[in-house]
Design an enzyme around this catalytic site. Structure first.
Site, PDB file in Angstrom:
ATOM      1  N   PHE A   1       0.860  -1.189   0.000  1.00 13.40           N
ATOM      2  CA  PHE A   1       0.000   0.000   0.000  1.00 13.40           C
ATOM      3  C   PHE A   1       0.893   1.235   0.000  1.00 13.40           C
ATOM      4  O   PHE A   1       1.655   1.464   0.936  1.00 13.40           O
ATOM      5  CB  PHE A   1      -0.956   0.064   1.197  1.00 13.40           C
TER       6      PHE A   1
ATOM      7  N   ASP B   1       9.287   3.069   2.144  1.00 11.95           N
ATOM      8  CA  ASP B   1       8.071   3.825   2.448  1.00 11.95           C
ATOM      9  C   ASP B   1       7.789   3.646   3.937  1.00 11.95           C
ATOM     10  O   ASP B   1       7.228   2.637   4.360  1.00 11.95           O
ATOM     11  CB  ASP B   1       6.898   3.323   1.597  1.00 11.95           C
TER      12      ASP B   1
ATOM     13  N   LYS C   1       2.284  11.150   7.300  1.00 11.01           N
ATOM     14  CA  LYS C   1       1.472  10.895   8.491  1.00 11.01           C
ATOM     15  C   LYS C   1       1.995  11.600   9.754  1.00 11.01           C
ATOM     16  O   LYS C   1       1.803  12.798   9.902  1.00 11.01           O
ATOM     17  CB  LYS C   1       1.306   9.390   8.680  1.00 11.01           C
TER      18      LYS C   1
HETATM   19  C1  LIG Z   1      -0.988   6.033   4.400  1.00 16.37           C
HETATM   20  C2  LIG Z   1       0.100   5.515   3.554  1.00 16.37           C
HETATM   21  C3  LIG Z   1       0.401   6.101   2.304  1.00 16.37           C
HETATM   22  C4  LIG Z   1      -0.433   7.202   1.699  1.00 16.37           C
HETATM   23  O1  LIG Z   1      -0.485   8.353   2.470  1.00 16.37           O
HETATM   24  P1  LIG Z   1      -1.656   9.435   2.181  1.00 16.37           P
HETATM   25  O2  LIG Z   1      -1.284  10.586   3.067  1.00 16.37           O
HETATM   26  O3  LIG Z   1      -2.943   8.778   2.569  1.00 16.37           O
HETATM   27  O4  LIG Z   1      -1.615   9.764   0.745  1.00 16.37           O
HETATM   28  C5  LIG Z   1       1.480   5.606   1.602  1.00 16.37           C
HETATM   29  N1  LIG Z   1       2.232   4.588   2.085  1.00 16.37           N
HETATM   30  C6  LIG Z   1       1.965   3.995   3.264  1.00 16.37           C
HETATM   31  C7  LIG Z   1       2.839   2.891   3.747  1.00 16.37           C
HETATM   32  C8  LIG Z   1       0.886   4.424   4.026  1.00 16.37           C
HETATM   33  O5  LIG Z   1       0.600   3.818   5.183  1.00 16.37           O
END
Ligand SMILES: *Cc1c(COP(=O)(O)O)cnc(C)c1O
Length: 427
Positions: free
Chosen positions: A143, A230, A271
């Protein structure tokens, strides 16, 4: 503003908002630390933390202080001009995570897009890959966000269906499988990067084997491929260290002044980089990589605005000052120990897994069943908010400012709700 009932608030969202989410039926109007309150005044423990954006707790006074005082001075200049906060933020973030440079953006998905663009450009300009041939390796069940490029390499059918035509240039391999990466890197010479989550959060908190990140890092080095981590969900103390890619240094709260276990070539944050007060994301890399970005090649009107810079610095200071990584590490161990013991005798819980305060339990029922949802509704009734991910998995990720007493209180709520489903699942 006048108050509103839960029923009316839900009806408004239903009528006027696009139906791109299926929220738990609770309407929140206030938050403080580990707690949120609904419009009727009922208090809940927040066990989602806005998908780990609120690691520092709701409405942290230091972060809100930085937000409000900066909002009175200057909020947005665009990058057409310099502003007096951005450079300070960039220095702070770069030094904290030990990279030469940072590129600030807003949402997580934008930061992932930015990392993809940097990686591709590096592939052409530094690795010498032929025009339009660059490949980026990604993992199944990843994701990374919701843009059309990112959903191109998602394995979630709902996230993809009817959003094509999709972007090419991505190769999928299974997660937690270094030999699959080795094979791809040996057969494809045009790979510029490997994009990976240190723990797959949305997929249900999939924790890879202990040596996974070290092994993929070695493979990337060997094949001159960028390791792109990520850490939008796993970073900023969530997994018990400043980053999930950090090693076991003896000082988890001094911003990992020990050597990182695995140093990604490109680090993606979002985040909790703002503690939930404002959208702030960032991509970090050293000069030989970041220098492919030059004026005109990439940008964002809001990226790097002074409000985001002030909030981002305050949010990282809170993590350091309040030793949130150490607290996540300590409370996470208690959570898994207690839940694992519960699972030994309960037919409801099939598996408990996680790291720090990013944990999940797998409910012993079909992924298509509504059991996990019903358990979450029951926990809500008893003052604890969590949400299922992928059907039968419930993620537990409270703010990292939680105390041990609060966690133990939460564990009894969770166990009591799970207990009610024992008869149902004792097939
Ligand atoms: C939440 C998340 C995203 C996307 O972030 P948004 O601010 O919702 O666009 C990308 N990668 C990971 C691992 C995430 O948990």
């Amino acid at each position: 503003m006048e108050s509103i009932t839960s029923k009316d608030a839900m009806a408004l969202e239903d009528k006027y908002g696009a139906h791109n989410y299926h929220p738990l039926p609770v309407v929140l109007s206030r938050g403080e630390g580990v707690y949120v309150w609904d419009v009727e005044g009922k208090k809940y423990y927040d066990f989602l933390s806005a998908y780990s954006a609120v690691n520092q707790g709701h409405c942290h006074p230091k972060i809100i202080g930085a937000l409000t005082s900066q909002a009175k001075n200057l909020t947005l200049t665009s990058r057409a001009f310099y502003n007096d906060m951005l450079g300070r933020f960039e220095k702070y973030v770069s030094e904290t995570f030990k990279f030469d440079k940072v590129l600030p953006m807003n949402s997580g998905a934008e930061a992932v897009e930015t990392a993809i663009k940097i990686c591709r450009k590096w592939g052409y300009e530094k690795k010498g890959i032929a025009e339009n041939e660059v490949l980026i390796v990604v993992c199944k069940k990843n994701f990374h966000g919701r843009t059309s490029t990112i959903v191109s390499f998602s394995s979630d059918k709902q996230a993809k269906r009817h959003f094509g035509p999709f972007s090419g240039g991505f190769v999928e391999i299974p997660y937690d499988d270094p030999s699959a990466l080795a094979k791809v890197l040996e057969t494809h010479k045009d790979v510029a990067g490997f994009l990976v989550e240190p723990i797959q959060g949305e997929a249900g908190v999939n924790v890879p084997s202990a040596a996974y990140l070290k092994e993929v890092k070695a493979l990337c080095e060997q094949h001159h491929v960028l390791l792109i981590a990520d850490e939008i969900q796993t970073g900023i103390a969530r997994t018990g260290k400043l980053l999930a890619t950090c090693g076991d240094c003896s000082c988890p709260d001094r911003h990992c002044s020990g050597t990182p276990e695995v140093k990604p070539d490109i680090l993606i944050l979002g985040k909790a980089l703002s503690g939930g007060a404002y959208p702030v994301s960032a991509v970090l890399a050293n000069d030989p990589i970041m220098e492919v970005i030059q004026p005109g090649t990439h940008g964002s009107t809001f990226g790097g605005n002074p409000l985001a810079a002030a909030v981002g610095m305050a949010a990282l200071e809170v993590v350091k000052e309040e030793q949130l990584a150490a607290n996540a590490d300590k409370l996470g161990k208690i959570f898994r120990e207690e839940m694992t013991r519960f699972a030994e005798t309960s037919p409801v819980v099939e598996k408990v897994r996680g790291k720090g305060l990013l944990n999940a339990i797998v409910i012993n029922d079909s992924p298509d069943s509504s059991t996990a949802w019903e358990i979450c509704v029951d926990m809500k009734e008893h003052g604890l908010l969590a949400k299922p991910t992928h059907g039968n998995i419930i993620r537990f990720a409270p703010p990292l400012v939680m105390t041990e007493a609060q966690l133990r209180d939460c564990l009894s709520i969770i166990k009591e709700s799970l207990g009610k489903f024992e008869k149902l699942l004792a097939h």
